[in-house]
Design an enzyme around this catalytic site. Structure first.
Site, mmCIF file in Angstrom:
data_model
loop_
_atom_site.group_PDB
_atom_site.id
_atom_site.type_symbol
_atom_site.label_atom_id
_atom_site.label_comp_id
_atom_site.label_asym_id
_atom_site.label_seq_id
_atom_site.Cartn_x
_atom_site.Cartn_y
_atom_site.Cartn_z
ATOM 1 N N LYS A 98 44.397 40.982 46.579
ATOM 2 C CA LYS A 98 43.113 40.727 45.897
ATOM 3 C C LYS A 98 43.070 39.362 45.204
ATOM 4 O O LYS A 98 42.309 39.153 44.259
ATOM 5 C CB LYS A 98 42.766 41.834 44.868
ATOM 6 N N HIS A 162 52.251 40.269 52.155
ATOM 7 C CA HIS A 162 52.042 40.470 50.705
ATOM 8 C C HIS A 162 53.378 40.599 49.978
ATOM 9 O O HIS A 162 53.398 40.781 48.764
ATOM 10 C CB HIS A 162 51.254 41.755 50.454
ATOM 11 N N SER A 192 39.590 43.736 40.784
ATOM 12 C CA SER A 192 39.202 43.629 42.192
ATOM 13 C C SER A 192 39.854 44.745 43.004
ATOM 14 O O SER A 192 39.215 45.388 43.836
ATOM 15 C CB SER A 192 39.642 42.253 42.726
HETATM 16 P P1 A3P Z 1 36.453 40.176 43.814
HETATM 17 O O1 A3P Z 1 36.715 41.620 44.094
HETATM 18 O O2 A3P Z 1 36.847 39.780 42.418
HETATM 19 O O3 A3P Z 1 35.063 39.764 44.135
HETATM 20 P P2 A3P Z 1 41.724 39.568 49.120
HETATM 21 O O4 A3P Z 1 41.127 38.853 50.271
HETATM 22 O O5 A3P Z 1 43.088 39.049 48.736
HETATM 23 O O6 A3P Z 1 41.707 41.032 49.302
HETATM 24 O O7 A3P Z 1 40.848 39.204 47.828
HETATM 25 C C1 A3P Z 1 39.538 39.701 47.690
HETATM 26 C C2 A3P Z 1 38.867 38.936 46.566
HETATM 27 O O8 A3P Z 1 38.552 37.601 47.032
HETATM 28 C C3 A3P Z 1 37.555 39.574 46.188
HETATM 29 O O9 A3P Z 1 37.403 39.309 44.792
HETATM 30 C C4 A3P Z 1 36.566 38.792 47.034
HETATM 31 O O10 A3P Z 1 35.232 38.870 46.591
HETATM 32 C C5 A3P Z 1 37.147 37.386 46.910
HETATM 33 N N1 A3P Z 1 36.691 36.496 47.993
HETATM 34 C C6 A3P Z 1 36.575 36.767 49.308
HETATM 35 N N2 A3P Z 1 36.101 35.703 49.974
HETATM 36 C C7 A3P Z 1 35.911 34.723 49.070
HETATM 37 C C8 A3P Z 1 35.395 33.386 49.138
HETATM 38 N N3 A3P Z 1 35.002 32.867 50.297
HETATM 39 N N4 A3P Z 1 35.322 32.672 48.004
HETATM 40 C C9 A3P Z 1 35.718 33.204 46.819
HETATM 41 N N5 A3P Z 1 36.190 34.471 46.680
HETATM 42 C C10 A3P Z 1 36.292 35.227 47.789
#
Ligand code: A3P
Length: 352
Positions: A98, A162, A192
């Site tokens: 996340k 991870h 998140s």
């Molecule tokens: P939030 O839940 O705080 O919105 P991962 O890909 O490691 O699972 O992380 C997911 C988090 O990255 C989520 O955070 C998601 O909204 C955010 N995220 C995904 N794409 C993104 C982007 N292009 N720019 C910024 N944040 C992004």
């Protein structure tokens, strides 16, 4: 003694990987249930020295060599550790869950493949498919028992993990391939993760209540955590071998993505030429990987990815903001996490 026994059992563990993974999420037939019940017993026997805990969401966690694994990901990780063969040209993205993995997968894919696909082209792979399909997790490949896929991937292979640095397959740490690490403010990552797990939970599964989950988080229970221990491992390694490990923060990417894209390209050995910068190639990647752009790609809105567990791609795009924790965590809770982080990171030059 018990620890040695576990190491010896590694290969058995590896062979059990896929069936144990299935145990957690597949309940299709009585036959598979019986078989999986058996492997679960073997798992319990072999992991008797490993602490277990209810997780932050709905799945139990195992503690293995100081780090917490969601139940279905420990066996595949052990299999990967024992058998994955890295190539020196591989690019490994290691992230805390996340922390923006999906985002950085897209960024690295666009940077590395910018000579193959113009970033503004309407058929760019990132406008047609999920970053998770363009840049798979090694554990997903192992979950599918599809290791042949690794041989057919074009070079440089883009692969994600991870796991903490100390749990990477030796071939990754020894081969000279590049490792890019991404983490995020732990409070935002916790919030998140809670939203994500809630969205992904199988029908009928109960989430651990928020307060209890937060308590566990403070005690270190987080997928591949303790959070602070994992980031400290990669941080220390990035200081020791900056040509090998690049340490990035979600917050820094948000603040100045273009600068970080240039830094990333330099680290990966494919710096942008002055002519490319002038032509706006960096800016095009910023646009292509912008939150709203990515969120609205059909494959990210409607598609799924994953092996035994299928993940809705939409679950990886929620708010994409810094500081969303303030709407979910009280000031007292925040202070508690901040103190833990401060204590853990004191003297290392890493701050949040
Ligand atoms: P939030 O839940 O705080 O919105 P991962 O890909 O490691 O699972 O992380 C997911 C988090 O990255 C989520 O955070 C998601 O909204 C955010 N995220 C995904 N794409 C993104 C982007 N292009 N720019 C910024 N944040 C992004």
């Amino acid at each position: 003694m018990a620890w040695i026994m576990l190491r010896i059992d590694y290969s058995i563990y590896g062979r059990l990987a896929s069936s144990i993974s299935m145990k957690t999420f597949s309940h299709d037939t009585q036959e598979s249930c019986n078989c999986l019940e058996k492997t679960n017993l073997q798992l319990q026997a072999m992991t008797s020295i490993i602490q277990t805990s209810k997780g932050l969401g709905f799945t139990p966690y195992y503690k293995f060599e100081n780090f917490w694994y969601p139940e279905h990901l420990l066996p595949v990780t052990l299999d990967m550790q024992a058998t994955f063969k890295a190539q020196p040209s591989d690019i490994i993205l290691a992230t805390m869950m996340k922390s923006g993995t999906t985002w950085l997968k897209a960024i690295i894919f666009a940077v590395v493949n910018r000579h193959l696909y113009t970033n503004t082209h309407k058929n760019h792979p990132l406008l047609k498919s999920s970053p998770h399909d363009c840049f798979p997790f090694i554990h997903s490949i192992y979950e599918k028992n599809n290791q042949n896929q690794l041989d057919s991937m074009p070079s440089p292979r883009l692969l994600a993990v991870h796991v903490p640095f100390s749990h990477l397959p030796a071939s990754i740490t020894d081969s000279g391939c590049k490792v890019v690490y991404l983490c995020r403010n732990p409070k935002d990552a916790f919030v998140s993760l809670r939203h994500y797990l809630d969205k992904m939970k199988p029908v009928g599964c109960e989430m651990t209540p928020f307060d209890k989950a937060f308590e566990m988080f403070c005690q270190g229970v987080f997928p591949f955590g303790p959070f602070w221990d994992q980031m400290l491992e990669y941080w220390t390694e990035s200081i020791k071998s900056p040509e090998k490990v690049l340490f990035l923060k979600y917050e820094d990417l948000k603040e100045d993505l273009a600068e970080n894209i240039k830094k990333l390209a330099e680290f990966l050995g494919c710096s942008f030429s002055a002519e490319e910068v002038k032509r706006g190639v960096v800016e095009e990647i910023v646009q292509l990987c912008d939150f709203e752009t990515m969120k609205n790609v059909k494959a990210n809105k409607e598609g799924e990815h994953g092996a035994l567990v299928r993940f809705k791609n939409s679950g990886f795009f929620r708010k994409g903001k810094i500081g969303d924790w303030k709407d979910h965590i009280t000031p007292d809770m925040a202070e508690r996490v901040d103190k833990i982080i401060e204590q853990k990171l004191l003297g290392y030059g890493l701050m949040f």
